[in-house]
Design a protein around this motif. Structure first.
Motif, mmCIF file in Angstrom:
data_model
loop_
_atom_site.group_PDB
_atom_site.id
_atom_site.type_symbol
_atom_site.label_atom_id
_atom_site.label_comp_id
_atom_site.label_asym_id
_atom_site.label_seq_id
_atom_site.Cartn_x
_atom_site.Cartn_y
_atom_site.Cartn_z
ATOM 1 N N GLU A 1 -4.242 13.125 6.853
ATOM 2 C CA GLU A 1 -3.174 12.554 6.043
ATOM 3 C C GLU A 1 -3.794 11.809 4.861
ATOM 4 O OE1 GLU A 1 0.033 12.974 6.385
ATOM 5 O OE2 GLU A 1 -0.251 14.256 8.151
ATOM 6 N N ALA A 2 -3.416 12.213 3.650
ATOM 7 C CA ALA A 2 -4.010 11.626 2.448
ATOM 8 C C ALA A 2 -2.946 11.386 1.393
ATOM 9 C CB ALA A 2 -5.096 12.550 1.894
ATOM 10 N N ALA A 3 -3.153 10.337 0.614
ATOM 11 C CA ALA A 3 -2.302 10.058 -0.545
ATOM 12 C C ALA A 3 -3.218 9.646 -1.689
ATOM 13 C CB ALA A 3 -1.299 8.961 -0.231
ATOM 14 N N ASP B 1 -5.653 17.992 10.516
ATOM 15 C CA ASP B 1 -4.526 17.405 9.795
ATOM 16 C C ASP B 1 -4.945 16.037 9.283
ATOM 17 O OD1 ASP B 1 -2.063 16.889 8.747
ATOM 18 O OD2 ASP B 1 -1.116 16.368 10.662
ATOM 19 N N GLY C 1 -4.415 2.730 4.547
ATOM 20 C CA GLY C 1 -5.386 3.796 4.749
ATOM 21 C C GLY C 1 -6.595 3.328 5.529
ATOM 22 N N TYR D 1 -2.225 6.362 6.304
ATOM 23 C CA TYR D 1 -2.959 7.570 5.953
ATOM 24 C C TYR D 1 -4.398 7.464 6.454
ATOM 25 C CZ TYR D 1 0.920 8.453 2.766
ATOM 26 O OH TYR D 1 2.164 8.670 2.245
ATOM 27 N N ASP D 2 -5.018 8.615 6.583
ATOM 28 C CA ASP D 2 -6.452 8.619 6.900
ATOM 29 C C ASP D 2 -7.262 8.158 5.698
ATOM 30 O OD1 ASP D 2 -6.420 9.817 9.635
ATOM 31 O OD2 ASP D 2 -5.460 11.472 8.560
ATOM 32 N N ASP E 1 -7.253 19.584 1.817
ATOM 33 C CA ASP E 1 -6.206 20.572 2.065
ATOM 34 C C ASP E 1 -6.773 21.859 2.663
ATOM 35 O OD1 ASP E 1 -3.313 21.186 1.675
ATOM 36 O OD2 ASP E 1 -4.116 22.804 0.441
ATOM 37 N N GLU F 1 3.327 3.200 4.635
ATOM 38 C CA GLU F 1 2.899 4.478 5.176
ATOM 39 C C GLU F 1 1.422 4.412 5.548
ATOM 40 O OE1 GLU F 1 4.465 7.878 2.854
ATOM 41 O OE2 GLU F 1 5.149 6.337 1.463
ATOM 42 N N ASP G 1 0.542 18.335 -1.862
ATOM 43 C CA ASP G 1 1.582 17.366 -1.535
ATOM 44 C C ASP G 1 1.071 15.928 -1.533
ATOM 45 O OD1 ASP G 1 3.469 19.397 -1.133
ATOM 46 O OD2 ASP G 1 2.838 19.678 0.965
ATOM 47 N N SER G 2 -0.242 15.742 -1.745
ATOM 48 C CA SER G 2 -0.821 14.409 -1.559
ATOM 49 C C SER G 2 -0.897 13.591 -2.841
ATOM 50 C CB SER G 2 -2.236 14.547 -0.970
ATOM 51 O OG SER G 2 -3.047 15.374 -1.781
ATOM 52 N N TYR H 1 0.678 1.274 0.646
ATOM 53 C CA TYR H 1 0.065 2.365 1.411
ATOM 54 C C TYR H 1 -1.047 1.781 2.273
ATOM 55 C CZ TYR H 1 2.362 5.261 -2.116
ATOM 56 O OH TYR H 1 3.286 5.840 -2.944
#
Length: 456
Positions: free
Chosen positions: A32-34, A30, A150, A6-7, A25, A4, A113-114, A148
């Motif tokens: 994208e973070a995990a 938008d 990033g 992510y930023d 958040d 995946e 959600d991250s 992941y």
């Protein structure tokens, strides 16, 4: 195996990286973070979530408020959403219970959600072909692997409990760090004697908890520290101005040799005992001594514990009162070690060793805005890993928003959050003072003729 993109990928999920997730958040873009955490669920210093302990900073130092009071992940909104806002209104205190702060953080996690749990990061490398960091993780229980990607990293692994090597090697239920106290408390309560080693806030809270329970369990209780005394943490309003963006920037601009001399001598700015905790301990000892009674308690400072060895069902502590240069042996059935925490370079960064710029003592080189100095295009945001470059404010919860505001603004390419520059009345650098003081000017090229002392 997943792949995946992510930023930003966060490694570790404590208050600082959780604050970054909450502030991401809160922006229009938008992003994208995990955020990856090896534990199965969120808990903040679970082993020290003792009844009656409080956060050492005001509740305004939550995850978002100092950057954006309107953010829905604020502590006040947590109170609103959980139906406790009027109860807090009548509580009338800025220092909130530590257990509630943990509950607030868990509430934020549940609303994001991250956050990814059961993700133990094993390797981070740079993929030059795709201009991404590749973060490999595994499930601690099942061994399932995850990958992941990033464009940026947020390194938020924090610090870990530190036990000197000469105090290791004993059964964990008998000799343990304060971070494990809540899990081992029943063992301590059942002992004939307990000794707490260290004089920081964690050691003080453990000692207080044991002191409060002593009457019901009848153990001997001692408190030893190699410090010169059981001194309070600095908590005056002017002293607290060291935990500000201005002081952060001032320290960063100092020569590294000056910082290496300065920071170890500032322990009482953030490592001493909270004055209220100190007062409560004293008051309890006073009440216990009414009627010419002698509390079965000992407090002994200036004492280094050089070794611990088994001694017939207990442990012999080899002690030295370093000021008087006298040695003695102290026996205790349980020993609780308040020996602090250490920052470390994680093994999963090894593939990046050649790209990371290190100082002469093997520590990270860091940019002024708290990023790792690294020879690849992707940013690595540092959370509580840069004490040696930015000073005592780095671990302070009150500066989390300041640091994260700069990180989010860099991620989105605009000033989504204000980056505060004038927050205190005190000036730390000559440039600051000269700019604000009418009639002041800076003499260039002059050498100091007097070394300031405390009396100055």
């Amino acid at each position: 195996m997943t792949d995946e993109a992510y930023d930003v990928v966060g490694v570790g999920l404590g208050p600082f990286n959780l604050g970054l997730a909450a502030m991401i958040d809160g922006v229009e873009e938008d992003v994208e973070a995990a955020f990856l955490e090896r534990d199965a669920e969120f808990n903040w210093h679970e082993g020290m979530l003792l009844e009656g302990t409080t956060l050492e900073v005001p509740f305004l130092a939550d995850l978002v408020t100092l950057a954006d009071p309107t953010n829905p992940h604020s502590y006040l909104n947590y109170l609103r959403e959980t139906g406790r806002i009027y109860e807090f209104y009548f509580y009338e205190t800025f220092q909130i219970p530590r257990r509630e702060y943990n509950d607030y953080l868990r509430w934020v996690v549940a609303n994001l959600d991250s956050c990814r749990f059961n993700r133990e990061v094993t390797e981070v490398r740079w993929d030059a072909d795709r201009d991404h960091y590749v973060v490999t993780a595994r499930h601690p229980d099942t061994g399932e692997r995850f990958e992941y990607r990033g464009e940026s990293l947020a390194l938020g692994i924090g610090s870990r409990p530190s036990v000197p090597e000469h105090l290791r090697g004993h059964p964990e239920e008998d000799v343990f760090h304060t971070s494990k106290y809540r899990h081992n408390r029943e063992r301590a309560l059942a002992a004939d004697s307990v000794t707490v080693v260290g004089s920081g806030q964690s050691a003080a809270e453990v000692f207080q908890d044991l002191l409060e329970r002593q009457s019901d369990h009848s153990y001997r209780l001692d408190w030893l520290t190699r410090s010169e005394g059981f001194f309070p943490m600095e908590y005056s309003k002017l002293g607290l101005q060291h935990f500000t963006p201005e002081y952060d920037r001032y320290v960063y601009d100092l020569p590294q040799a000056v910082k290496d001399d300065l920071i170890p001598n500032q322990d009482l700015l953030y490592k001493g005992v909270d004055p209220e905790t100190s007062a409560e301990i004293y008051d309890l000892l006073y009440r216990r001594s009414i009627g010419d009674r002698e509390p079965d308690v000992g407090l002994f400072a200036m004492t280094e514990v050089r070794d611990i060895a088994p001694a017939g069902g207990a442990y012999a502590l080899d002690c030295r009162q370093w000021q008087a240069e006298e040695s003695f042996v102290h026996e205790s059935e349980v020993v609780v070690l308040g020996t602090g925490y250490e920052r470390f370079v994680p093994e999963f960064l090894e593939p990046l060793d050649d790209a990371i710029n290190w100082d002469e003592r093997g520590r990270y080189e860091v940019t002024e805005d708290h990023r790792l100095d690294i020879d690849v295009p992707g940013d690595v945001f540092l959370q509580n890993a840069e004490l040696h470059t930015h000073g005592v404010g780095v671990p302070d919860l009150g500066l989390g928003c300041y640091r994260n505001a700069a990180f989010v603004n860099r991620l989105v390419g605009r000033d989504a959050y204000p980056e505060d520059t004038d927050t205190v009345y005190q000036d730390f650098s000559v440039e600051q003072f000269v700019e604000r003081a009418p009639g002041a000017s800076r003499e260039r090229g002059s050498e100091p003729t007097h070394t300031p002392t405390q009396d100055d």
